[in-house]
Design a protein around this motif. Sequence first.
Motif, PDB file in Angstrom:
ATOM      1  N   MET A   1       0.843  -1.209   0.000  1.00 44.85           N
ATOM      2  CA  MET A   1       0.000   0.000   0.000  1.00 44.85           C
ATOM      3  C   MET A   1       0.875   1.256   0.000  1.00 44.85           C
ATOM      4  N   PRO A   2       0.389   2.341  -0.639  1.00 47.30           N
ATOM      5  CA  PRO A   2       1.186   3.577  -0.700  1.00 47.30           C
ATOM      6  C   PRO A   2       1.344   4.217   0.664  1.00 47.30           C
ATOM      7  N   THR A   3       2.579   4.550   0.987  1.00 46.50           N
ATOM      8  CA  THR A   3       2.813   5.187   2.282  1.00 46.50           C
ATOM      9  C   THR A   3       3.719   6.408   2.162  1.00 46.50           C
ATOM     10  N   LYS A   4       4.454   6.531   1.057  1.00 43.27           N
ATOM     11  CA  LYS A   4       5.441   7.597   0.942  1.00 43.27           C
ATOM     12  C   LYS A   4       4.754   8.949   0.776  1.00 43.27           C
ATOM     13  N   PRO A   5       5.245   9.963   1.487  1.00 44.68           N
ATOM     14  CA  PRO A   5       4.712  11.306   1.267  1.00 44.68           C
ATOM     15  C   PRO A   5       5.203  11.850  -0.068  1.00 44.68           C
ATOM     16  N   ALA A   6       4.380  12.663  -0.715  1.00 42.09           N
ATOM     17  CA  ALA A   6       4.779  13.266  -1.984  1.00 42.09           C
ATOM     18  C   ALA A   6       4.580  14.767  -1.901  1.00 42.09           C
ATOM     19  N   ALA A   7       5.601  15.509  -2.277  1.00 45.60           N
ATOM     20  CA  ALA A   7       5.488  16.962  -2.275  1.00 45.60           C
ATOM     21  C   ALA A   7       4.538  17.389  -3.381  1.00 45.60           C
ATOM     22  N   LEU A   8       3.963  18.592  -3.226  1.00 52.98           N
ATOM     23  CA  LEU A   8       3.088  19.115  -4.258  1.00 52.98           C
ATOM     24  C   LEU A   8       3.890  19.335  -5.535  1.00 52.98           C
ATOM     25  N   SER A   9       3.326  18.932  -6.649  1.00 49.15           N
ATOM     26  CA  SER A   9       3.977  19.155  -7.931  1.00 49.15           C
ATOM     27  C   SER A   9       3.726  20.595  -8.372  1.00 49.15           C
ATOM     28  N   LEU A  10       4.459  21.030  -9.400  1.00 51.87           N
ATOM     29  CA  LEU A  10       4.239  22.362  -9.949  1.00 51.87           C
ATOM     30  C   LEU A  10       2.815  22.489 -10.467  1.00 51.87           C
ATOM     31  N   SER A  11       2.302  21.410 -11.050  1.00 50.04           N
ATOM     32  CA  SER A  11       0.922  21.407 -11.541  1.00 50.04           C
ATOM     33  C   SER A  11      -0.064  21.619 -10.400  1.00 50.04           C
ATOM     34  N   ASP A  12       0.185  20.970  -9.248  1.00 46.94           N
ATOM     35  CA  ASP A  12      -0.673  21.164  -8.077  1.00 46.94           C
ATOM     36  C   ASP A  12      -0.668  22.628  -7.635  1.00 46.94           C
ATOM     37  N   VAL A  13       0.526  23.211  -7.564  1.00 46.05           N
ATOM     38  CA  VAL A  13       0.655  24.599  -7.092  1.00 46.05           C
ATOM     39  C   VAL A  13      -0.077  25.558  -8.024  1.00 46.05           C
ATOM     40  N   LEU A  14       0.096  25.355  -9.327  1.00 45.08           N
ATOM     41  CA  LEU A  14      -0.589  26.212 -10.301  1.00 45.08           C
ATOM     42  C   LEU A  14      -2.099  26.019 -10.222  1.00 45.08           C
ATOM     43  N   GLY A  15      -2.524  24.782 -10.024  1.00 43.01           N
ATOM     44  CA  GLY A  15      -3.958  24.513  -9.897  1.00 43.01           C
ATOM     45  C   GLY A  15      -4.557  25.187  -8.679  1.00 43.01           C
ATOM     46  N   LEU A  16      -3.833  25.131  -7.565  1.00 45.55           N
ATOM     47  CA  LEU A  16      -4.308  25.799  -6.354  1.00 45.55           C
ATOM     48  C   LEU A  16      -4.349  27.312  -6.547  1.00 45.55           C
ATOM     49  N   SER A  85       1.557  13.617 -11.845  1.00 42.38           N
ATOM     50  CA  SER A  85       1.287  13.000 -10.542  1.00 42.38           C
ATOM     51  C   SER A  85       1.302  11.478 -10.612  1.00 42.38           C
ATOM     52  N   ASP A  86       1.012  10.902 -11.796  1.00 41.43           N
ATOM     53  CA  ASP A  86       1.008   9.448 -11.908  1.00 41.43           C
ATOM     54  C   ASP A  86       2.409   8.865 -11.771  1.00 41.43           C
ATOM     55  N   ASN A  87       3.430   9.707 -11.962  1.00 44.97           N
ATOM     56  CA  ASN A  87       4.806   9.238 -11.857  1.00 44.97           C
ATOM     57  C   ASN A  87       5.419   9.525 -10.490  1.00 44.97           C
ATOM     58  N   GLN A  88       4.647  10.188  -9.614  1.00 43.39           N
ATOM     59  CA  GLN A  88       5.138  10.501  -8.276  1.00 43.39           C
ATOM     60  C   GLN A  88       4.809   9.369  -7.310  1.00 43.39           C
ATOM     61  N   PRO A  89       5.550   9.276  -6.189  1.00 41.30           N
ATOM     62  CA  PRO A  89       5.138   8.342  -5.137  1.00 41.30           C
ATOM     63  C   PRO A  89       3.722   8.689  -4.681  1.00 41.30           C
ATOM     64  N   VAL A  90       2.894   7.690  -4.497  1.00 40.46           N
ATOM     65  CA  VAL A  90       1.502   7.927  -4.129  1.00 40.46           C
ATOM     66  C   VAL A  90       1.425   8.367  -2.674  1.00 40.46           C
ATOM     67  N   SER A  91       0.812   9.502  -2.436  1.00 37.65           N
ATOM     68  CA  SER A  91       0.653  10.039  -1.088  1.00 37.65           C
ATOM     69  C   SER A  91      -0.810   9.955  -0.680  1.00 37.65           C
ATOM     70  N   ARG A  92      -1.083   9.200   0.364  1.00 38.72           N
ATOM     71  CA  ARG A  92      -2.465   9.046   0.820  1.00 38.72           C
ATOM     72  C   ARG A  92      -3.056  10.401   1.231  1.00 38.72           C
ATOM     73  N   GLY A  93      -2.256  11.217   1.926  1.00 45.56           N
ATOM     74  CA  GLY A  93      -2.752  12.521   2.363  1.00 45.56           C
ATOM     75  C   GLY A  93      -3.125  13.407   1.193  1.00 45.56           C
ATOM     76  N   ARG A  94      -2.272  13.460   0.174  1.00 43.63           N
ATOM     77  CA  ARG A  94      -2.569  14.275  -1.005  1.00 43.63           C
ATOM     78  C   ARG A  94      -3.806  13.752  -1.719  1.00 43.63           C
TER      79      ARG A  94
END
Length: 404
Positions: A1-16, A85-94
Amino acid sequence: MPTKPAALSLSDVLGLGQLAADAAHGLTGVVEHMHTSILDTPGLAPLAQGLTGGVTRLVYGGVRGAFRLTGKGLGGAAALVGSNSDNQPVSRGREIALAILNGVVGDHLADTANPLALNMRFRRDGRPLTLEKQALAEAFPDATGKLAVLLHGLCMSDLQWMRQNHDHGAALARDFGFTPVTLSYNSGLHVSVNGRAFAEALEALVAAWPAEIEDFAIVGHSMGGLVARSACLHAEQEGHAWRSRLNKIIFLGTPHHGAPLERIGNWVDVVIGKTPYAAAFGRLGKMRSAGVTDLRYGALVDEDWQGRDRFAREPDPRRPVSLPEGVACYAIAATTAASPGDLKDRLIGDGLVPVASALGRHNESARDLNFAPDRQWVACETGHLDLLSRRDVYERMAVWLAEP
Protein backbone atom coordinates in the motif's frame (compact mmCIF):
# COMPACT_ATOMS: atom_id res chain seq x y z
CA MET A 1 0.00 0.00 0.00
CA PRO A 2 1.19 3.58 -0.70
CA THR A 3 2.81 5.19 2.28
CA LYS A 4 5.44 7.60 0.94
CA PRO A 5 4.71 11.31 1.27
CA ALA A 6 4.78 13.27 -1.98
CA ALA A 7 5.49 16.96 -2.27
CA LEU A 8 3.09 19.12 -4.26
CA SER A 9 3.98 19.15 -7.93
CA LEU A 10 4.24 22.36 -9.95
CA SER A 11 0.92 21.41 -11.54
CA ASP A 12 -0.67 21.16 -8.08
CA VAL A 13 0.66 24.60 -7.09
CA LEU A 14 -0.59 26.21 -10.30
CA GLY A 15 -3.96 24.51 -9.90
CA LEU A 16 -4.31 25.80 -6.35
CA GLY A 17 -3.34 29.28 -7.51
CA GLN A 18 -5.94 29.14 -10.27
CA LEU A 19 -8.60 28.05 -7.78
CA ALA A 20 -7.60 30.82 -5.35
CA ALA A 21 -7.93 33.41 -8.12
CA ASP A 22 -11.37 32.02 -9.03
CA ALA A 23 -12.42 32.19 -5.38
CA ALA A 24 -11.18 35.77 -5.04
CA HIS A 25 -13.09 36.72 -8.19
CA GLY A 26 -16.29 35.24 -6.72
CA LEU A 27 -15.71 36.87 -3.34
CA THR A 28 -15.39 40.26 -5.00
CA GLY A 29 -18.89 39.77 -6.38
CA VAL A 30 -20.17 38.87 -2.90
CA VAL A 31 -18.66 42.06 -1.43
CA GLU A 32 -20.11 44.22 -4.19
CA HIS A 33 -23.54 42.62 -3.75
CA MET A 34 -23.45 43.18 0.01
CA HIS A 35 -22.24 46.76 -0.51
CA THR A 36 -25.23 47.45 -2.73
CA SER A 37 -27.70 45.62 -0.45
CA ILE A 38 -26.72 47.62 2.64
CA LEU A 39 -26.91 50.94 0.85
CA ASP A 40 -30.09 50.03 -1.01
CA THR A 41 -32.16 50.80 2.08
CA PRO A 42 -35.17 53.15 2.23
CA GLY A 43 -33.72 56.66 2.53
CA LEU A 44 -30.25 55.57 1.32
CA ALA A 45 -31.13 54.71 -2.27
CA PRO A 46 -29.73 57.96 -3.77
CA LEU A 47 -26.52 57.46 -1.77
CA ALA A 48 -26.29 53.84 -2.92
CA GLN A 49 -26.70 54.90 -6.51
CA GLY A 50 -23.80 57.27 -6.14
CA LEU A 51 -21.50 54.97 -4.19
CA THR A 52 -22.03 51.82 -6.19
CA GLY A 53 -21.97 53.40 -9.61
CA GLY A 54 -19.33 55.32 -11.51
CA VAL A 55 -15.83 54.96 -10.09
CA THR A 56 -16.86 52.34 -7.50
CA ARG A 57 -18.34 50.10 -10.16
CA LEU A 58 -15.16 50.49 -12.21
CA VAL A 59 -13.09 49.50 -9.18
CA TYR A 60 -15.11 46.33 -8.58
CA GLY A 61 -14.97 45.53 -12.29
CA GLY A 62 -11.23 46.08 -12.35
CA VAL A 63 -10.63 43.83 -9.35
CA ARG A 64 -12.78 41.06 -10.83
CA GLY A 65 -11.00 41.43 -14.16
CA ALA A 66 -7.59 41.19 -12.52
CA PHE A 67 -8.51 37.99 -10.69
CA ARG A 68 -10.07 36.55 -13.83
CA LEU A 69 -6.94 37.22 -15.88
CA THR A 70 -4.74 35.81 -13.11
CA GLY A 71 -6.81 32.63 -13.02
CA LYS A 72 -6.65 32.23 -16.80
CA GLY A 73 -2.91 32.83 -16.78
CA LEU A 74 -2.32 30.21 -14.11
CA GLY A 75 -4.63 27.80 -15.89
CA GLY A 76 -2.71 28.26 -19.13
CA ALA A 77 0.58 27.69 -17.35
CA ALA A 78 -0.78 24.53 -15.71
CA ALA A 79 -1.89 23.23 -19.11
CA LEU A 80 1.60 23.78 -20.50
CA VAL A 81 3.28 22.11 -17.51
CA GLY A 82 0.89 19.18 -17.52
CA SER A 83 0.36 16.77 -14.64
CA ASN A 84 2.97 14.19 -13.73
CA SER A 85 1.29 13.00 -10.54
CA ASP A 86 1.01 9.45 -11.91
CA ASN A 87 4.81 9.24 -11.86
CA GLN A 88 5.14 10.50 -8.28
CA PRO A 89 5.14 8.34 -5.14
CA VAL A 90 1.50 7.93 -4.13
CA SER A 91 0.65 10.04 -1.09
CA ARG A 92 -2.46 9.05 0.82
CA GLY A 93 -2.75 12.52 2.36
CA ARG A 94 -2.57 14.28 -1.01
CA GLU A 95 -5.04 11.85 -2.56
CA ILE A 96 -7.58 12.35 0.22
CA ALA A 97 -7.20 16.14 0.10
CA LEU A 98 -7.75 16.10 -3.67
CA ALA A 99 -10.80 13.87 -3.26
CA ILE A 100 -12.36 16.24 -0.74
CA LEU A 101 -11.65 19.26 -2.94
CA ASN A 102 -13.20 17.53 -5.95
CA GLY A 103 -16.27 16.54 -3.96
CA VAL A 104 -16.88 20.15 -2.91
CA VAL A 105 -16.03 22.04 -6.13
CA GLY A 106 -15.17 19.30 -8.61
CA ASP A 107 -17.57 20.53 -11.27
CA HIS A 108 -15.90 23.97 -11.19
CA LEU A 109 -12.45 22.38 -11.41
CA ALA A 110 -13.55 20.40 -14.46
CA ASP A 111 -15.27 23.38 -16.12
CA THR A 112 -12.15 25.54 -15.73
CA ALA A 113 -9.75 22.79 -16.84
CA ASN A 114 -7.99 23.03 -13.48
CA PRO A 115 -5.26 20.35 -13.18
CA LEU A 116 -6.60 19.47 -9.73
CA ALA A 117 -9.76 18.01 -11.31
CA LEU A 118 -9.75 14.22 -11.02
CA ASN A 119 -10.29 12.08 -14.10
CA MET A 120 -12.25 8.85 -13.89
CA ARG A 121 -10.02 5.79 -14.02
CA PHE A 122 -9.63 2.36 -12.55
CA ARG A 123 -6.69 2.02 -10.21
CA ARG A 124 -4.74 -0.47 -8.15
CA ASP A 125 -2.86 0.78 -5.08
CA GLY A 126 -3.31 4.33 -6.33
CA ARG A 127 -1.85 3.66 -9.78
CA PRO A 128 -4.05 4.03 -12.88
CA LEU A 129 -4.71 0.97 -15.02
CA THR A 130 -4.35 0.80 -18.78
CA LEU A 131 -7.44 -0.95 -20.14
CA GLU A 132 -5.66 -3.30 -22.51
CA LYS A 133 -5.46 -7.07 -22.05
CA GLN A 134 -1.67 -7.26 -21.83
CA ALA A 135 -1.42 -4.28 -19.46
CA LEU A 136 -4.12 -5.70 -17.19
CA ALA A 137 -2.44 -9.12 -17.22
CA GLU A 138 0.76 -7.47 -16.00
CA ALA A 139 -1.08 -5.42 -13.35
CA PHE A 140 -3.01 -8.49 -12.17
CA PRO A 141 -0.77 -11.53 -12.75
CA ASP A 142 -3.14 -13.61 -10.58
CA ALA A 143 -6.37 -12.26 -12.11
CA THR A 144 -9.34 -14.56 -11.62
CA GLY A 145 -12.71 -14.84 -13.32
CA LYS A 146 -14.32 -13.28 -10.25
CA LEU A 147 -14.25 -9.51 -10.69
CA ALA A 148 -15.24 -7.07 -7.94
CA VAL A 149 -15.35 -3.34 -8.77
CA LEU A 150 -15.46 -0.95 -5.80
CA LEU A 151 -16.78 2.64 -5.99
CA HIS A 152 -16.06 5.20 -3.25
CA GLY A 153 -18.44 7.91 -2.05
CA LEU A 154 -18.61 11.71 -2.10
CA CYS A 155 -15.37 13.53 -1.17
CA MET A 156 -13.55 10.22 -0.87
CA SER A 157 -10.63 8.48 -2.55
CA ASP A 158 -10.30 4.89 -3.69
CA LEU A 159 -7.38 4.63 -1.23
CA GLN A 160 -9.92 4.92 1.59
CA TRP A 161 -11.22 1.42 1.05
CA MET A 162 -8.41 0.65 3.48
CA ARG A 163 -9.73 1.80 6.84
CA GLN A 164 -8.64 0.72 10.30
CA ASN A 165 -6.50 -2.08 8.84
CA HIS A 166 -9.39 -3.55 6.86
CA ASP A 167 -10.09 -3.45 3.13
CA HIS A 168 -13.28 -5.05 1.81
CA GLY A 169 -11.67 -5.68 -1.58
CA ALA A 170 -8.59 -7.37 -0.13
CA ALA A 171 -10.78 -9.49 2.14
CA LEU A 172 -12.91 -10.61 -0.82
CA ALA A 173 -9.74 -11.60 -2.66
CA ARG A 174 -8.48 -13.55 0.34
CA ASP A 175 -11.71 -15.32 1.23
CA PHE A 176 -13.48 -15.80 -2.11
CA GLY A 177 -10.91 -15.38 -4.86
CA PHE A 178 -12.29 -12.10 -6.20
CA THR A 179 -9.92 -9.75 -8.00
CA PRO A 180 -10.75 -6.25 -6.70
CA VAL A 181 -10.50 -3.17 -8.92
CA THR A 182 -11.16 0.29 -7.49
CA LEU A 183 -12.57 3.29 -9.32
CA SER A 184 -11.31 6.84 -8.79
CA TYR A 185 -13.61 9.64 -9.96
CA ASN A 186 -14.51 13.30 -9.48
CA SER A 187 -17.44 13.09 -7.07
CA GLY A 188 -18.29 16.76 -7.60
CA LEU A 189 -19.74 16.03 -11.06
CA HIS A 190 -23.37 15.08 -11.57
CA VAL A 191 -24.11 11.45 -10.68
CA SER A 192 -25.49 10.86 -14.18
CA VAL A 193 -22.30 12.24 -15.76
CA ASN A 194 -20.19 9.89 -13.65
CA GLY A 195 -22.62 7.05 -14.29
CA ARG A 196 -22.25 7.44 -18.04
CA ALA A 197 -18.45 7.58 -17.80
CA PHE A 198 -18.39 4.56 -15.47
CA ALA A 199 -20.52 2.53 -17.89
CA GLU A 200 -18.13 3.32 -20.74
CA ALA A 201 -15.09 2.50 -18.61
CA LEU A 202 -16.59 -0.80 -17.48
CA GLU A 203 -17.20 -1.80 -21.08
CA ALA A 204 -13.49 -1.36 -21.78
CA LEU A 205 -12.42 -3.09 -18.54
CA VAL A 206 -14.60 -6.17 -19.06
CA ALA A 207 -13.58 -6.49 -22.72
CA ALA A 208 -9.87 -6.42 -21.79
CA TRP A 209 -10.04 -8.49 -18.59
CA PRO A 210 -7.30 -11.16 -18.81
CA ALA A 211 -9.47 -14.00 -17.47
CA GLU A 212 -12.88 -15.29 -18.52
CA ILE A 213 -15.37 -13.55 -16.23
CA GLU A 214 -17.63 -15.97 -14.40
CA ASP A 215 -18.71 -13.79 -11.47
CA PHE A 216 -18.97 -9.99 -11.54
CA ALA A 217 -20.01 -7.84 -8.57
CA ILE A 218 -20.04 -4.12 -7.81
CA VAL A 219 -19.69 -2.70 -4.30
CA GLY A 220 -20.74 0.94 -3.98
CA HIS A 221 -20.28 2.99 -0.84
CA SER A 222 -22.52 6.05 -0.42
CA MET A 223 -22.62 8.04 -3.69
CA GLY A 224 -20.78 5.16 -5.38
CA GLY A 225 -24.00 3.14 -5.24
CA LEU A 226 -25.88 5.90 -7.09
CA VAL A 227 -23.17 6.02 -9.76
CA ALA A 228 -23.48 2.25 -10.18
CA ARG A 229 -27.27 2.44 -10.64
CA SER A 230 -26.89 5.29 -13.12
CA ALA A 231 -24.27 3.28 -15.06
CA CYS A 232 -26.64 0.32 -15.31
CA LEU A 233 -29.27 2.55 -16.91
CA HIS A 234 -26.79 3.93 -19.44
CA ALA A 235 -25.46 0.45 -20.25
CA GLU A 236 -28.99 -0.78 -20.94
CA GLN A 237 -29.62 2.14 -23.30
CA GLU A 238 -26.33 1.60 -25.14
CA GLY A 239 -26.41 -2.21 -25.14
CA HIS A 240 -23.13 -2.63 -23.29
CA ALA A 241 -21.88 -6.18 -22.96
CA TRP A 242 -20.85 -5.83 -19.30
CA ARG A 243 -24.44 -5.25 -18.20
CA SER A 244 -25.48 -8.84 -18.93
CA ARG A 245 -22.47 -10.18 -17.04
CA LEU A 246 -23.15 -8.24 -13.84
CA ASN A 247 -24.39 -10.60 -11.11
CA LYS A 248 -24.62 -8.56 -7.93
CA ILE A 249 -24.50 -5.05 -6.51
CA ILE A 250 -23.98 -4.35 -2.82
CA PHE A 251 -24.94 -0.86 -1.65
CA LEU A 252 -23.24 0.39 1.51
CA GLY A 253 -25.01 3.41 3.01
CA THR A 254 -26.18 4.60 -0.42
CA PRO A 255 -28.59 7.58 -0.22
CA HIS A 256 -31.09 6.15 -2.72
CA HIS A 257 -33.59 8.84 -1.73
CA GLY A 258 -31.17 11.55 -0.73
CA ALA A 259 -29.51 12.88 2.40
CA PRO A 260 -31.02 15.41 4.84
CA LEU A 261 -27.90 17.60 5.09
CA GLU A 262 -28.18 18.67 1.45
CA ARG A 263 -31.91 19.40 1.87
CA ILE A 264 -31.11 21.50 4.95
CA GLY A 265 -28.41 23.32 2.98
CA ASN A 266 -30.90 24.04 0.22
CA TRP A 267 -33.42 25.43 2.73
CA VAL A 268 -30.73 27.66 4.29
CA ASP A 269 -29.87 28.96 0.82
CA VAL A 270 -33.47 29.99 0.26
CA VAL A 271 -33.79 31.73 3.66
CA ILE A 272 -30.50 33.60 3.23
CA GLY A 273 -31.49 34.62 -0.27
CA LYS A 274 -34.62 36.33 1.06
CA THR A 275 -32.73 38.24 3.78
CA PRO A 276 -31.66 41.61 2.32
CA TYR A 277 -28.30 42.08 4.04
CA ALA A 278 -27.35 38.40 4.00
CA ALA A 279 -28.44 37.65 0.43
CA ALA A 280 -24.90 38.21 -0.84
CA PHE A 281 -23.71 35.28 1.25
CA GLY A 282 -26.19 33.03 -0.54
CA ARG A 283 -23.64 32.96 -3.35
CA LEU A 284 -21.23 31.16 -1.03
CA GLY A 285 -23.76 28.40 -0.41
CA LYS A 286 -24.10 27.96 -4.16
CA MET A 287 -20.46 27.05 -4.45
CA ARG A 288 -21.22 23.44 -3.56
CA SER A 289 -20.83 21.01 -6.41
CA ALA A 290 -23.35 19.35 -8.70
CA GLY A 291 -22.52 16.05 -7.01
CA VAL A 292 -23.52 17.47 -3.64
CA THR A 293 -26.83 18.90 -4.87
CA ASP A 294 -27.65 15.58 -6.58
CA LEU A 295 -27.69 14.06 -3.09
CA ARG A 296 -30.70 16.19 -2.09
CA TYR A 297 -33.03 13.49 -3.43
CA GLY A 298 -30.65 10.99 -5.06
CA ALA A 299 -30.67 12.10 -8.73
CA LEU A 300 -29.61 9.41 -11.20
CA VAL A 301 -30.36 10.65 -14.73
CA ASP A 302 -29.75 13.81 -16.74
CA GLU A 303 -33.46 14.66 -16.74
CA ASP A 304 -33.35 15.02 -12.97
CA TRP A 305 -31.24 18.18 -13.26
CA GLN A 306 -31.15 19.43 -16.85
CA GLY A 307 -33.10 22.66 -17.37
CA ARG A 308 -33.49 23.18 -13.64
CA ASP A 309 -31.97 25.54 -11.11
CA ARG A 310 -30.26 22.97 -8.91
CA PHE A 311 -30.28 25.39 -5.98
CA ALA A 312 -34.02 26.12 -6.18
CA ARG A 313 -36.20 24.69 -3.45
CA GLU A 314 -38.72 22.33 -5.05
CA PRO A 315 -40.39 18.94 -4.51
CA ASP A 316 -38.57 15.78 -5.53
CA PRO A 317 -38.24 16.07 -9.34
CA ARG A 318 -36.68 12.67 -9.98
CA ARG A 319 -37.84 10.18 -12.54
CA PRO A 320 -38.55 6.93 -10.63
CA VAL A 321 -35.86 4.36 -11.37
CA SER A 322 -36.12 0.76 -10.20
CA LEU A 323 -33.22 -1.51 -9.35
CA PRO A 324 -31.51 -3.09 -12.40
CA GLU A 325 -33.27 -6.22 -13.62
CA GLY A 326 -31.42 -9.51 -13.59
CA VAL A 327 -29.02 -8.34 -10.88
CA ALA A 328 -29.15 -9.44 -7.25
CA CYS A 329 -29.14 -6.17 -5.30
CA TYR A 330 -28.34 -5.89 -1.59
CA ALA A 331 -28.49 -2.91 0.75
CA ILE A 332 -26.68 -2.31 4.03
CA ALA A 333 -27.69 0.69 6.11
CA ALA A 334 -25.97 1.98 9.22
CA THR A 335 -27.28 3.66 12.34
CA THR A 336 -25.47 5.11 15.32
CA ALA A 337 -28.31 3.83 17.52
CA ALA A 338 -28.19 0.60 19.50
CA SER A 339 -31.28 -0.67 17.67
CA PRO A 340 -33.25 0.42 14.59
CA GLY A 341 -36.24 2.62 15.23
CA ASP A 342 -35.21 4.35 18.46
CA LEU A 343 -34.95 8.14 18.77
CA LYS A 344 -31.24 8.34 17.93
CA ASP A 345 -31.82 6.22 14.84
CA ARG A 346 -34.67 8.45 13.61
CA LEU A 347 -32.83 11.72 14.28
CA ILE A 348 -29.24 10.87 13.33
CA GLY A 349 -29.16 7.62 11.32
CA ASP A 350 -25.53 6.92 10.42
CA GLY A 351 -24.70 10.61 10.69
CA LEU A 352 -25.23 11.30 6.97
CA VAL A 353 -27.73 8.90 5.41
CA PRO A 354 -31.04 7.86 7.01
CA VAL A 355 -31.74 4.14 7.26
CA ALA A 356 -34.87 4.41 5.09
CA SER A 357 -32.91 6.09 2.30
CA ALA A 358 -30.10 3.52 2.47
CA LEU A 359 -32.66 0.69 2.27
CA GLY A 360 -34.47 2.32 -0.64
CA ARG A 361 -37.74 2.75 1.24
CA HIS A 362 -40.16 5.46 0.11
CA ASN A 363 -43.75 6.41 0.87
CA GLU A 364 -44.52 6.49 -2.85
CA SER A 365 -44.74 2.96 -4.22
CA ALA A 366 -43.26 4.02 -7.59
CA ARG A 367 -40.07 5.18 -5.83
CA ASP A 368 -39.76 2.32 -3.32
CA LEU A 369 -36.89 0.06 -4.41
CA ASN A 370 -38.36 -3.02 -2.75
CA PHE A 371 -35.18 -4.75 -1.67
CA ALA A 372 -36.07 -8.31 -0.68
CA PRO A 373 -36.18 -8.73 3.13
CA ASP A 374 -33.22 -11.12 3.08
CA ARG A 375 -31.22 -8.67 0.94
CA GLN A 376 -31.22 -5.76 3.37
CA TRP A 377 -29.52 -5.35 6.70
CA VAL A 378 -28.89 -2.64 9.29
CA ALA A 379 -25.56 -2.27 11.10
CA CYS A 380 -26.22 -0.77 14.55
CA GLU A 381 -23.86 1.51 16.47
CA THR A 382 -22.13 2.19 13.17
CA GLY A 383 -21.30 5.49 11.47
CA HIS A 384 -21.35 6.16 7.74
CA LEU A 385 -17.59 5.66 7.27
CA ASP A 386 -17.55 2.66 9.63
CA LEU A 387 -19.34 0.71 6.89
CA LEU A 388 -15.88 0.45 5.31
CA SER A 389 -14.23 -1.20 8.29
CA ARG A 390 -16.74 -3.04 10.48
CA ARG A 391 -16.21 -6.78 10.61
CA ASP A 392 -19.93 -7.57 10.84
CA VAL A 393 -20.56 -5.49 7.71
CA TYR A 394 -17.98 -7.50 5.80
CA GLU A 395 -19.40 -10.78 7.11
CA ARG A 396 -22.86 -9.82 5.85
CA MET A 397 -21.38 -8.95 2.44
CA ALA A 398 -19.52 -12.26 2.41
CA VAL A 399 -22.72 -14.24 3.01
CA TRP A 400 -24.42 -12.55 0.07
CA LEU A 401 -21.46 -12.82 -2.30
CA ALA A 402 -21.09 -16.49 -1.47
CA GLU A 403 -24.65 -17.17 -2.65
CA PRO A 404 -24.89 -18.69 -6.14
